[in-house]
Design a protein around this motif. Sequence first.
Motif, PDB file in Angstrom:
ATOM      1  N   GLN A  65       0.840  -1.206   0.000  1.00 47.17           N
ATOM      2  CA  GLN A  65       0.000   0.000   0.000  1.00 47.17           C
ATOM      3  C   GLN A  65       0.872   1.252   0.000  1.00 47.17           C
ATOM      4  O   GLN A  65       0.559   2.240  -0.670  1.00 47.17           O
ATOM      5  N   GLU A  66       1.975   1.179   0.703  1.00 50.67           N
ATOM      6  CA  GLU A  66       2.907   2.314   0.764  1.00 50.67           C
ATOM      7  C   GLU A  66       3.466   2.645  -0.628  1.00 50.67           C
ATOM      8  O   GLU A  66       3.541   3.816  -1.007  1.00 50.67           O
ATOM      9  N   GLU A  67       3.832   1.614  -1.370  1.00 43.18           N
ATOM     10  CA  GLU A  67       4.372   1.827  -2.715  1.00 43.18           C
ATOM     11  C   GLU A  67       3.295   2.368  -3.657  1.00 43.18           C
ATOM     12  O   GLU A  67       3.559   3.216  -4.501  1.00 43.18           O
ATOM     13  N   LYS A  68       2.077   1.888  -3.502  1.00 45.54           N
ATOM     14  CA  LYS A  68       0.973   2.390  -4.321  1.00 45.54           C
ATOM     15  C   LYS A  68       0.751   3.878  -4.048  1.00 45.54           C
ATOM     16  O   LYS A  68       0.517   4.657  -4.973  1.00 45.54           O
ATOM     17  N   GLU A  69       0.856   4.263  -2.775  1.00 40.44           N
ATOM     18  CA  GLU A  69       0.695   5.673  -2.414  1.00 40.44           C
ATOM     19  C   GLU A  69       1.833   6.513  -2.966  1.00 40.44           C
ATOM     20  O   GLU A  69       1.615   7.640  -3.419  1.00 40.44           O
ATOM     21  N   LYS A  70       3.054   5.969  -2.955  1.00 44.38           N
ATOM     22  CA  LYS A  70       4.198   6.689  -3.529  1.00 44.38           C
ATOM     23  C   LYS A  70       3.997   6.935  -5.023  1.00 44.38           C
ATOM     24  O   LYS A  70       4.421   7.953  -5.557  1.00 44.38           O
ATOM     25  N   LEU A  71       3.347   5.986  -5.673  1.00 47.12           N
ATOM     26  CA  LEU A  71       3.077   6.120  -7.107  1.00 47.12           C
ATOM     27  C   LEU A  71       1.838   6.975  -7.364  1.00 47.12           C
ATOM     28  O   LEU A  71       1.513   7.262  -8.510  1.00 47.12           O
ATOM     29  N   ASP A  72       1.150   7.350  -6.284  1.00 50.32           N
ATOM     30  CA  ASP A  72      -0.074   8.154  -6.370  1.00 50.32           C
ATOM     31  C   ASP A  72      -1.095   7.469  -7.288  1.00 50.32           C
ATOM     32  O   ASP A  72      -1.663   8.084  -8.195  1.00 50.32           O
ATOM     33  N   ALA A  73      -1.297   6.164  -7.021  1.00 52.04           N
ATOM     34  CA  ALA A  73      -2.215   5.386  -7.845  1.00 52.04           C
ATOM     35  C   ALA A  73      -3.238   4.672  -6.966  1.00 52.04           C
ATOM     36  O   ALA A  73      -2.910   4.191  -5.887  1.00 52.04           O
ATOM     37  N   VAL A  74      -4.461   4.640  -7.443  1.00 55.49           N
ATOM     38  CA  VAL A  74      -5.524   3.952  -6.706  1.00 55.49           C
ATOM     39  C   VAL A  74      -6.002   2.709  -7.461  1.00 55.49           C
ATOM     40  O   VAL A  74      -6.807   1.945  -6.945  1.00 55.49           O
ATOM     41  N   LYS A  75      -5.536   2.539  -8.678  1.00 56.26           N
ATOM     42  CA  LYS A  75      -5.869   1.354  -9.461  1.00 56.26           C
ATOM     43  C   LYS A  75      -4.631   0.939 -10.251  1.00 56.26           C
ATOM     44  O   LYS A  75      -3.673   1.719 -10.371  1.00 56.26           O
ATOM     45  N   PRO A  76      -4.621  -0.293 -10.780  1.00 52.56           N
ATOM     46  CA  PRO A  76      -3.435  -0.755 -11.517  1.00 52.56           C
ATOM     47  C   PRO A  76      -3.035   0.222 -12.628  1.00 52.56           C
ATOM     48  O   PRO A  76      -3.877   0.755 -13.334  1.00 52.56           O
TER      49      PRO A  76
END
Length: 153
Positions: A65-76
Amino acid sequence: MARQGMRAKATKEVFPLAHVCKDTNKMTFINPQGVKLNLYKQKVEQAIKSYEKRLNKIVWQALSQEEKEKLDAVKPIQYLENKSALNKALERSNWPISLEELSLLENEILAGKMYIHQAMELQEASKRNCMSQAPAELQKSQGSQKRNSNQRK
């Protein structure tokens, strides 16, 4: 998920007039005019989309989840378009998925794109061939018409 899998699936229905040599993996057309290249391209494009979707999903599920937040993404997000950033995120996570699996999917996608390109080239070559043969066939038919009219006289 071998490369032959994508090709075999799309080829069976679309290339009824072709022979694939298993040793060299080369395809020989018995009658290129009988090949349904548009259908082939459509099936390969569907396979590419399926592989891209799977690749994106695998990478997305492997990210924390942390990496997804770093990428500023909520979906693939698209792996191939964001490969560098996603690989860095995966590296920070100690590669929770196999790099080999990613490479296999990526190679299948690239191979599919190459197959589509080759099909388009074949279509163009076939069109050029038909256009160049048309005047010759017209001349032959006109010549036979002249002979037939001469024979009638």
